[in-house]
Design an enzyme around this catalytic site. Structure first.
Site, PDB file in Angstrom:
ATOM      1  N   ASP A  13       0.764  -1.158  -0.057  1.00  0.00           N
ATOM      2  CA  ASP A  13       0.062  -0.056  -0.026  1.00  0.00           C
ATOM      3  C   ASP A  13       1.060   1.131  -0.091  1.00  0.00           C
ATOM      4  O   ASP A  13       1.541   1.458   0.985  1.00  0.00           O
ATOM      5  CB  ASP A  13      -1.116  -0.182   1.338  1.00  0.00           C
ATOM      6  CG  ASP A  13      -1.655   1.339   1.280  1.00  0.00           C
ATOM      7  OD1 ASP A  13      -1.726   2.222   0.821  1.00  0.00           O
ATOM      8  OD2 ASP A  13      -2.482   1.308   2.414  1.00  0.00           O
ATOM      9  N   TYR A 229       2.879  -0.039  14.995  1.00  0.00           N
ATOM     10  CA  TYR A 229       1.936  -0.092  14.109  1.00  0.00           C
ATOM     11  C   TYR A 229       1.872   0.795  12.878  1.00  0.00           C
ATOM     12  O   TYR A 229       1.816   2.092  12.922  1.00  0.00           O
ATOM     13  CB  TYR A 229       0.288   0.242  14.702  1.00  0.00           C
ATOM     14  CG  TYR A 229      -0.694  -0.108  13.546  1.00  0.00           C
ATOM     15  CD1 TYR A 229      -1.398  -1.534  13.730  1.00  0.00           C
ATOM     16  CD2 TYR A 229      -1.404   0.663  13.303  1.00  0.00           C
ATOM     17  CE1 TYR A 229      -2.270  -1.716  12.816  1.00  0.00           C
ATOM     18  CE2 TYR A 229      -2.531   0.662  12.579  1.00  0.00           C
ATOM     19  CZ  TYR A 229      -3.044  -0.840  12.399  1.00  0.00           C
ATOM     20  OH  TYR A 229      -4.159  -1.125  11.496  1.00  0.00           O
ATOM     21  N   LYS A 232      -2.106  -2.080   7.997  1.00  0.00           N
ATOM     22  CA  LYS A 232      -2.828  -3.533   8.118  1.00  0.00           C
ATOM     23  C   LYS A 232      -1.888  -4.180   7.103  1.00  0.00           C
ATOM     24  O   LYS A 232      -1.761  -3.738   5.858  1.00  0.00           O
ATOM     25  CB  LYS A 232      -4.414  -3.291   7.778  1.00  0.00           C
ATOM     26  CG  LYS A 232      -5.148  -2.751   9.062  1.00  0.00           C
ATOM     27  CD  LYS A 232      -6.545  -2.391   8.381  1.00  0.00           C
ATOM     28  CE  LYS A 232      -6.827  -1.037   7.494  1.00  0.00           C
ATOM     29  NZ  LYS A 232      -6.236   0.054   8.360  1.00  0.00           N
TER      30      LYS A 232
HETATM   31 MG   LIG Z   1      -4.888  -2.245   2.505  1.00  0.00          MG
END
Ligand SMILES: [Mg+2]
Length: 381
Positions: A13, A229, A232
């Site tokens: 991403d 983090y 995802k």
């Molecule tokens: Mg994604």
């Protein structure tokens, strides 16, 4: 010796339009430009797609898995796309390129990667699954159904080439250890592990009788690799079908009844995994619900014939409807479990800090009771 073909699916991403919804067309074009240049040099063929905000590079070549040239090429494609994303000020431009520069392998650097090498069969049907808004454990349940559940896969009963079952490589995500379990003999032990989506992810499946590779998942935990983090770790998977493997329809059947997976909004919620077409892989409601697309290809000397957008079929309409009903139901829970993920799975959000900030305000219940009693007796002001 028969020539071996490698299928590499590498995803990242590098910027969303808008927020975390989809990868911009121009990012896909930037990647295609880089891969196109490499055809005949190092690639046999390629196909670029997106699932939500993730770009998926599907590539065939003869260089084997974990090859520096292939991983470097994917890195370069994502770097070029990042440049475009920065120019367009897309959301989270370059977010999955964690390292400053490429150092030989994309693993541990942000992108997810699933690769398999095999001798192409006379007819080689393969299915590439790409997900958004979930993590690699999303494949635990469907892979179990596909390769170990005769109520899903009739071929386990009817096809003698599958009667010896399959071997599952299972990864302990936190300890970075691996175990191999064989079905049907070790079915219950396998389920004891992979039913726990916090800790165990299926990495690979082999056919037991000859160790032929059947499936592979990108099981790198992006959030754990980065130490914090950063996004995802939306997974991809490759499954081989037919001729001694489950049929295409048996592979897809595992997604006809949606299951709950971790991910969705902020990577903090359980929600249904919705099988959709390439076109409908644009998760927007509460940044979801999680999507999976299935692209079917036939390999022809490494050339990718296709894709056939398999979940576009109307026979998955009911699965989508059901997924939306599941979404409605669990959304009502808001920040309450079981919609919200357990604490350990939210380790890389700011939830631990928020809880830490409240720590000093907790008082011993026994002490509070004593004070209340004294107050009742009028011994205290
Ligand atoms: Mg994604």
């Amino acid at each position: 010796m028969e020539e071996r073909i490698t299928l590499s699916v590498i995803k990242a991403d590098v910027g969303g339009l808008c927020g975390h919804t989809i990868a911009h067309e121009e990012l896909l074009e930037a990647c295609e430009f880089v891969l196109d240049d490499a055809v005949d040099e190092i690639l046999i063929d390629y196909y670029v797609t997106r699932c939500g905000d993730d770009i998926d590079l599907i590539m065939t070549h003869k260089l084997g898995i974990d090859n520096e040239k292939i991983h470097g090429l994917a890195w370069k494609a994502f770097e070029e796309a990042t440049e475009v994303a920065k120019e367009l000020k897309l959301y989270g431009a370059g977010q999955d390129l964690l390292a400053e520069g490429f150092t030989g392998n994309v693993k541990g650097m942000g992108p997810g990667c699933a690769e398999m090498e095999f001798v192409e069969r006379p007819s080689e049907p393969i299915i590439v699954f790409c997900c958004d808004k979930t993590d690699p454990t999303a494949f635990n349940l469907p892979l179990y159904k596909i390769f170990a559940d005769p109520f899903n896969t009739a071929g386990l009963v009817y096809d003698k080439s599958m009667k010896d079952g399959f071997k599952f490589d299972v990864l302990d995500i936190y300890e970075d250890k691996q175990i191999t379990l064989k079905t049907p003999e070790e079915t219950y032990s396998l389920l004891a592990l992979i039913g726990n989506l916090e800790k165990y992810a299926v990495k690979r499946v082999h056919r037991a009788k000859d160790d032929e590779i059947a499936a592979v998942v990108s099981s790198e935990k992006l959030n754990l690799m980065a130490g914090e983090y950063v996004g995802k770790d939306d997974p991809v998977a490759i499954v081989r079908a037919q001729s001694g493997m489950p049929a295409v329809g048996e592979v897809l059947e595992a997604f006809a009844t949606p299951h709950f997976v971790p991910g969705w909004m902020r990577g903090c919620h359980w929600g249904p995994l919705m099988p959709v077409s390439e076109e409908d892989a644009r998760p927007s409601r509460f940044d979801g619900p999680a999507r999976v697309i299935a692209l079917g290809f036939q390999l022809s000397d490494g050339k990718l014939i296709g894709p056939n957008d398999l979940f576009e079929d109307i026979s998955f309409n009911r699965a989508r409807e059901q997924a939306l009903k599941m979404a409605d139901m669990i959304r009502k829970m808001g920040p309450f479990q079981p919609h919200r993920l357990p604490e350990a799975m939210m380790e890389y959000t700011s939830v631990p800090q928020i809880l830490e900030g409240l720590k000093d305000r907790f008082e011993d219940t026994e002490k509070i009771e004593k004070i209340e009693k004294l107050r009742e007796r009028g011994d205290m002001e």
